[in-house]
Design a protein around this motif. Structure first.
Motif, PDB file in Angstrom:
ATOM      1  N   ALA A  20      -7.097   7.629   8.794  1.00 28.81           N
ATOM      2  CA  ALA A  20      -7.317   9.491   8.733  1.00 28.81           C
ATOM      3  C   ALA A  20      -7.203   9.201  10.287  1.00 28.81           C
ATOM      4  O   ALA A  20      -6.120   8.453  11.178  1.00 28.81           O
ATOM      5  N   PRO A  21      -6.346  10.381  10.591  1.00 32.18           N
ATOM      6  CA  PRO A  21      -6.646  11.245  11.766  1.00 32.18           C
ATOM      7  C   PRO A  21      -7.255  10.545  13.212  1.00 32.18           C
ATOM      8  O   PRO A  21      -6.534  10.687  14.204  1.00 32.18           O
ATOM      9  N   ASP A  22      -8.806  10.043  12.894  1.00 34.51           N
ATOM     10  CA  ASP A  22      -9.752   9.592  13.816  1.00 34.51           C
ATOM     11  C   ASP A  22      -9.034   8.322  13.931  1.00 34.51           C
ATOM     12  O   ASP A  22     -10.664   7.024  14.434  1.00 34.51           O
ATOM     13  N   GLY A  23      -8.997   7.747  12.880  1.00 36.26           N
ATOM     14  CA  GLY A  23      -8.174   6.132  13.375  1.00 36.26           C
ATOM     15  C   GLY A  23      -9.452   5.313  12.287  1.00 36.26           C
ATOM     16  O   GLY A  23      -9.260   4.278  12.054  1.00 36.26           O
ATOM     17  N   SER A  24     -10.024   6.087  10.581  1.00 33.80           N
ATOM     18  CA  SER A  24     -11.026   5.440  10.534  1.00 33.80           C
ATOM     19  C   SER A  24      -9.947   5.300   9.272  1.00 33.80           C
ATOM     20  O   SER A  24      -9.334   5.566   8.709  1.00 33.80           O
ATOM     21  N   LEU A  25     -11.006   3.854   8.233  1.00 33.76           N
ATOM     22  CA  LEU A  25     -10.227   3.830   6.804  1.00 33.76           C
ATOM     23  C   LEU A  25     -10.031   5.049   6.048  1.00 33.76           C
ATOM     24  O   LEU A  25     -10.851   5.495   6.391  1.00 33.76           O
ATOM     25  N   ASP A  26      -8.704   5.336   5.568  1.00 36.22           N
ATOM     26  CA  ASP A  26      -8.501   6.037   4.533  1.00 36.22           C
ATOM     27  C   ASP A  26      -9.096   5.636   3.382  1.00 36.22           C
ATOM     28  O   ASP A  26      -7.697   5.121   2.961  1.00 36.22           O
ATOM     29  N   LYS A 258       4.901   4.037   8.079  1.00 40.91           N
ATOM     30  CA  LYS A 258       3.698   4.779   8.586  1.00 40.91           C
ATOM     31  C   LYS A 258       4.744   6.114   8.635  1.00 40.91           C
ATOM     32  O   LYS A 258       4.434   7.075   7.515  1.00 40.91           O
ATOM     33  N   ALA A 259       5.870   5.533   9.343  1.00 36.87           N
ATOM     34  CA  ALA A 259       6.325   7.183  10.054  1.00 36.87           C
ATOM     35  C   ALA A 259       7.255   7.758   8.711  1.00 36.87           C
ATOM     36  O   ALA A 259       7.024   8.835   8.477  1.00 36.87           O
ATOM     37  N   GLY A 260       7.968   6.610   7.682  1.00 38.57           N
ATOM     38  CA  GLY A 260       8.644   7.414   6.953  1.00 38.57           C
ATOM     39  C   GLY A 260       7.456   7.246   5.945  1.00 38.57           C
ATOM     40  O   GLY A 260       7.691   8.827   4.892  1.00 38.57           O
ATOM     41  N   LEU A 261       5.861   7.664   5.351  1.00 36.08           N
ATOM     42  CA  LEU A 261       4.684   7.488   4.348  1.00 36.08           C
ATOM     43  C   LEU A 261       4.509   9.352   4.818  1.00 36.08           C
ATOM     44  O   LEU A 261       4.217  10.215   4.020  1.00 36.08           O
ATOM     45  N   ARG A 262       4.475   9.240   5.770  1.00 35.38           N
ATOM     46  CA  ARG A 262       3.906  10.355   6.657  1.00 35.38           C
ATOM     47  C   ARG A 262       5.188  11.959   6.400  1.00 35.38           C
ATOM     48  O   ARG A 262       4.812  12.645   5.925  1.00 35.38           O
ATOM     49  N   ALA A 263       6.331  11.241   6.004  1.00 36.07           N
ATOM     50  CA  ALA A 263       7.676  12.258   6.053  1.00 36.07           C
ATOM     51  C   ALA A 263       7.660  12.504   5.254  1.00 36.07           C
ATOM     52  O   ALA A 263       8.423  13.912   4.858  1.00 36.07           O
ATOM     53  N   LYS A 264       6.965  11.973   4.709  1.00 35.88           N
ATOM     54  CA  LYS A 264       7.402  12.181   2.269  1.00 35.88           C
ATOM     55  C   LYS A 264       5.617  12.616   2.836  1.00 35.88           C
ATOM     56  O   LYS A 264       5.469  13.168   1.088  1.00 35.88           O
ATOM     57  N   LEU A 266       2.796  11.148   2.285  1.00 40.37           N
ATOM     58  CA  LEU A 266       2.149  10.276   1.336  1.00 40.37           C
ATOM     59  C   LEU A 266       0.763   9.484   1.930  1.00 40.37           C
ATOM     60  O   LEU A 266       0.869   9.603   3.589  1.00 40.37           O
ATOM     61  N   PRO A 267      -0.070   9.354   2.100  1.00 39.66           N
ATOM     62  CA  PRO A 267      -0.942   8.420   2.643  1.00 39.66           C
ATOM     63  C   PRO A 267      -1.093   7.935   3.732  1.00 39.66           C
ATOM     64  O   PRO A 267       0.029   6.516   3.103  1.00 39.66           O
ATOM     65  N   ALA A 268      -0.672   8.123   4.707  1.00 43.96           N
ATOM     66  CA  ALA A 268      -0.736   6.510   5.883  1.00 43.96           C
ATOM     67  C   ALA A 268      -1.340   7.284   7.581  1.00 43.96           C
ATOM     68  O   ALA A 268      -1.894   5.655   7.708  1.00 43.96           O
ATOM     69  N   GLY A 269      -1.434   7.805   8.305  1.00 44.35           N
ATOM     70  CA  GLY A 269      -2.060   8.306   9.175  1.00 44.35           C
ATOM     71  C   GLY A 269      -1.286   7.484  10.437  1.00 44.35           C
ATOM     72  O   GLY A 269      -0.346   6.806  10.204  1.00 44.35           O
ATOM     73  N   PRO A 270      -1.827   7.579  11.198  1.00 45.20           N
ATOM     74  CA  PRO A 270      -1.789   6.605  12.412  1.00 45.20           C
ATOM     75  C   PRO A 270      -2.282   5.150  12.823  1.00 45.20           C
ATOM     76  O   PRO A 270      -2.334   5.005  11.298  1.00 45.20           O
ATOM     77  N   VAL A 271      -1.404   4.448  13.585  1.00 45.11           N
ATOM     78  CA  VAL A 271      -1.328   2.597  13.559  1.00 45.11           C
ATOM     79  C   VAL A 271      -2.933   3.084  14.543  1.00 45.11           C
ATOM     80  O   VAL A 271      -3.170   3.363  15.069  1.00 45.11           O
ATOM     81  N   ARG A 272      -3.133   1.519  14.403  1.00 45.27           N
ATOM     82  CA  ARG A 272      -4.299   0.824  15.436  1.00 45.27           C
ATOM     83  C   ARG A 272      -4.112   0.830  16.706  1.00 45.27           C
ATOM     84  O   ARG A 272      -2.264  -0.304  16.641  1.00 45.27           O
ATOM     85  N   LEU A 273      -3.638   0.493  18.029  1.00 45.98           N
ATOM     86  CA  LEU A 273      -3.508  -0.057  18.945  1.00 45.98           C
ATOM     87  C   LEU A 273      -3.448  -1.921  18.218  1.00 45.98           C
ATOM     88  O   LEU A 273      -4.991  -2.167  18.274  1.00 45.98           O
ATOM     89  N   PRO A 274      -2.451  -2.111  19.255  1.00 45.26           N
ATOM     90  CA  PRO A 274      -1.894  -2.532  20.496  1.00 45.26           C
ATOM     91  C   PRO A 274      -0.750  -2.079  19.694  1.00 45.26           C
ATOM     92  O   PRO A 274       0.321  -1.698  20.254  1.00 45.26           O
TER      93      PRO A 274
END
Length: 297
Positions: A20-26, A258-264, A266-274
């Motif tokens: 999810a946008p807050d980094g939690s599991l979607d 994830k960038a490609g899925l967001r562009a389409k 589709l569910p992806a959201g952000p990555v987590r650090l590092p």
């Protein structure tokens, strides 16, 4: 012992883990993405909580929740393989037990990383996990990440275990892979999208892919063409997909998928650090690579 020559089919994708946008599991997003990968990208199986799934930065509880959601989402349309590999044999056994209880159809176990065990330790790690569970195991040989390669003799030794049935081969050593496929019944899946066709030529059976979030139909057609002896079509499809087979790894694959899925959409959201989210420039390059392969992102 003779195993199923394709225990997990021909095409698997190492699925990213949507957040999810807050980094939690979607969880809902994971179910939707798994459905897309099976129904639209033609995957026979999905690998959950691999490196592409950001397993280093998800908790054991998140891995369990994710696995259950994906198993429920794909039903009997595909098999689900749980990544349970760590550099701690006892912890890997714990994760393997949890995955078995959650309904996984198989396990992906990577070579213990960072602590660089000797080959005896590598062998005992895999055999200990195989002894502990009733699920078939894919051994993940990726020395450029793990720091240790699985020697040919070690691979042949562990192949004698009934539950060690397959290899995700990211070693980049076709000679070693050819030696193992000649001496064992292990099903060899390419762990490098671009190396799939060469691996098929020495006895490989398929691909555990990353670009296959987008290139699944091309990759599936390529494998099937090779299997029916139509090597000209297989080579043509290999060349078609090469820009994205390789381009998805210009940066860490998770970031670009994830960038490609967001562009389409589709569910992806952000990555987590590092890891960090792909830049606009990286997304632009990914779109160019995809377009060269005939895919719109």
């Amino acid at each position: 012992m003779t195993h199923d020559p394709r225990p997990f089919g021909r095409l698997l994708t190492a699925m990213v883990t949507p957040f999810a946008p807050d980094g939690s599991l979607d969880v809902e997003g994971a179910a939707k993405l798994a459905t897309y990968l099976v129904d639209e990208q033609r995957n026979d199986a999905l690998v959950i909580s691999g490196t592409t799934g950001e397993s280093p930065t998800t908790s054991d509880a998140e891995k369990d929740t994710l696995l259950r959601a994906v198993v429920e989402a794909v039903g009997d349309r595909a098999r689900v393989v749980a990544g349970v590999g760590t550099n701690n044999t006892a912890h890997t056994v714990e994760l393997a037990h949890a995955a078995e209880k959650a309904g996984a159809h198989g396990l992906l176990v990577v070579t213990p990383y960072y602590n660089k065990p000797p080959q005896e330790g590598v062998a005992r790690h895999f055999l200990t996990v195989a002894d502990a569970v009733g699920l078939p195991i894919i051994v993940y040989d990726i020395p450029h990440r793990a720091g240790t390669a699985i020697a040919t003799e070690t691979m042949c030794r562990i192949a004698e275990h009934d539950r060690i049935v397959a290899v995700k081969d990211a070693k980049g050593d076709l000679i070693a892979s050819s030696q193992v496929t000649a001496r064992t019944d292990l099903a060899y899946y390419s762990g490098d999208d671009a190396a799939t066709l060469p691996l098929l030529s020495i006895g490989g059976v398929g691909l555990v892919g990353t670009s296959t979030h987008f290139t699944g139909p091309i990759a599936k057609d390529m494998i099937e063409a090779y299997e029916r002896g139509d090597t000209a079509t297989a080579l043509s499809l290999h060349r078609t997909a090469m820009p994205l087979f390789t381009g998805i790894f210009r940066s860490p694959g998770t970031m670009l998928v994830k960038a490609g899925l967001r562009a389409k959409g589709l569910p992806a959201g952000p990555v987590r650090l590092p890891l960090v989210d792909a830049s606009d420039e990286e997304l632009h390059q990914l779109r160019e690579d995809a377009a060269e392969a005939g895919i719109v992102l």
